[in-house]
Enzyme design. Structure first.
Site, mmCIF file in Angstrom:
data_model
loop_
_atom_site.group_PDB
_atom_site.id
_atom_site.type_symbol
_atom_site.label_atom_id
_atom_site.label_comp_id
_atom_site.label_asym_id
_atom_site.label_seq_id
_atom_site.Cartn_x
_atom_site.Cartn_y
_atom_site.Cartn_z
ATOM 1 N N SER A 46 0.843 -1.205 0.000
ATOM 2 C CA SER A 46 0.000 0.000 0.000
ATOM 3 C C SER A 46 0.876 1.253 0.000
ATOM 4 C CB SER A 46 -0.946 -0.043 1.203
ATOM 5 O OG SER A 46 -1.902 0.982 1.156
ATOM 6 N N ASP A 65 4.278 24.155 -1.034
ATOM 7 C CA ASP A 65 5.662 23.887 -1.437
ATOM 8 C C ASP A 65 6.157 22.508 -0.992
ATOM 9 O OD1 ASP A 65 5.609 24.613 1.241
ATOM 10 O OD2 ASP A 65 7.482 25.745 1.169
ATOM 11 N N HIS A 93 -7.437 -5.190 -1.044
ATOM 12 C CA HIS A 93 -6.235 -4.410 -0.776
ATOM 13 C C HIS A 93 -5.304 -5.094 0.225
ATOM 14 C CE1 HIS A 93 -3.929 -0.675 -0.754
ATOM 15 N NE2 HIS A 93 -3.907 -0.728 0.564
#
Length: 457
Positions: free
Chosen positions: A149, A358, A411
């Site tokens: 993951s 940023d 998953h």
């Protein structure tokens, strides 16, 4: 440091602690402790019985972000397969487990600006730099990595920053986009979440009525979790995160059918149900998962609460009486920092980080486009958390990568059937390595005179 070596079920466990820089651009300033646990077979001298050479290392990157490496219980799963040819190193990523843990307790002495500044250093780029620091400390020339993951996200960062340090890369359910905005990711995951909802309610039609009763009750009555936190419809919806894991539909239905009782003729939620709901709130104990979740997609742009904004375009997920009820998934929302007891002290820091533009780059498209490390991936076709189409889009631009696309697993495939999955990935990786070797052999056979002859033809 109170962790010692031990043996269990034929495995030998050795703890390692490392002192690393908080900020690698200013390594002499603040420091962190990073913990990693080495696993090998008992009685094995770390030498391969066939070649007589030291077994290479395999470093595991846990999913999350914000969760420690697994604590194995027995010689089984993917670790059993890995130990046939590797020594395993389970890395507690910075801020988790035994690695300078982040929680509402450890951040309590910092103001919001300081919290945000501190937390900026806990993304994949610095997790990978920690691993590289550890590799050098251990005197390892190269090692293999396994990323589950979010650990797969870390793997692509490692392949971008330090490809020469890697022998192989194995990834399960964790191939991110290296350039898309978080909004694209959440559009896809909301679609997958709706598919899981429909599958659940198709299997258990009565569950829709049960969910509506619980949600309507919460809209008109105050109910409190065992920690004193008021329980809300939005929190109830979040248990849908479990639909991304295998074998969770039936346990969820069992919870729903016994949620409400009557006391003196009035409905209320049972304590067992409320206790189970609190246990579902991993954000309480692992705040990195909430506060940095959207930042794992950010490179030079702000998330601006991406999942929340996308949700506002998907009105079906905003429950109203007399409308169908739907669960949400692993998304993070700003209201969580108003409602969750252990997230409230981090609300201002979360807002600062949501507006931060940023963020540094996590991936190098150029480096990945020139990749020579064998990469083998398990991509789950019905993955609710990591969209298959986005994973395929990324892999299409990374040479020497192979994907095993399957709908056999959710998953959590590595946890559910790790021995089989890792075996498949190792086999795929060996094939890629052989192909690379053959290409290099053919290249070496082309001498300067051969090249002249070819060019004259």
């Amino acid at each position: 440091m109170n962790t010692f070596p031990f043996t269990d079920a034929g495995l030998h466990y050795v703890p390692h602690y490392f002192t690393v820089p908080l900020d690698y651009s200013n390594p002499q300033k603040d420091k962190l402790t990073v913990f990693a646990r080495e696993i090998s077979l008992v009685g094995e001298s770390t030498l391969d019985e066939h070649s007589g050479c030291t077994k290479p290392w395999l470093v595991f990157f846990q999913g999350g972000p914000g969760f420690p490496a697994l604590r194995p219980n027995g010689h089984n799963g993917w670790i059993k397969r890995a130990l046939k040819e590797y020594r395993v190193l389970l890395l507690d990523q910075r801020g988790t487990g035994n690695s300078s843990v982040i929680s509402h307790q450890t951040l309590a002495t910092l103001d919001a600006e300081q919290q945000a500044e501190y937390l900026c250093h806990f993304r994949a780029d610095n997790i990978v730099r920690d691993a590289e620091f550890i590799r050098e400390q251990l005197g390892v020339t190269q090692w293999a990595i396994l990323g589950q993951s979010f650990g797969g996200f870390c793997s692509l960062t490692y392949l971008s920053l330090f490809p020469n340090s890697l022998l192989r890369s194995y990834i399960t359910g964790g191939i991110p986009s290296i350039h898309r905005h978080a909004d694209d990711v959440y559009q896809a995951t909301f679609n997958r979440t709706m598919e899981k909802n429909k599958a659940f309610f198709d299997q258990f039609p009565h569950a829709q009525n049960l969910c509506a009763k619980i949600a309507n009750h919460l809209l008109h009555h105050e109910e409190f979790l065992p920690n004193g936190q008021r329980f809300t419809v939005e929190q109830f919806q979040q248990i849908g995160i479990n639909f991304g894991l295998s074998g969770t539909f039936l346990p969820t239905y069992y919870l729903l059918e016994s949620a409400l009782i009557e006391v003196n003729g009035k409905p209320q939620l049972r304590y067992e149900f409320l206790n189970a709901m609190l246990a579902e709130q991993g954000f309480q104990t692992n705040p990195i998962y909430a506060i940095l979740h959207e930042s794992i997609y950010c490179q030079g742009f702000a998330s601006n609460w991406s999942a929340h904004r996308v949700r506002q375009t998907r009105d079906e997920f905003n429950y109203q009486p007399n409308k169908p009820f739907y669960f949400t998934g692993e998304m993070v929302f700003p209201w969580m920092f108003e409602q969750y007891t252990c997230l409230k002290p981090l609300q201002q820091a979360a807002e600062i980080l949501a507006q931060k533009q940023d963020w540094s780059s996590l991936y190098s498209a150029q480096q990945l486009a020139n990749n020579t490390v064998p990469i083998s991936c398990a991509v789950y076709a019905d993955d609710m958390f990591v969209e298959m189409d986005i994973s395929r889009e990324t892999l299409a631009n990374i040479p020497n990568s192979k994907a095993w696309i399957t709908n056999e697993y959710e998953h959590n495939g590595l946890r559910a059937d790790g021995e089989k999955i890792l075996d498949i990935l190792i086999t795929m990786s060996n094939q890629t390595a052989e192909q690379l070797k053959m290409k290099q052999t053919m290249k070496n056979k082309i001498t300067p005179s051969n090249k002249e002859e070819q060019s004259s033809c």
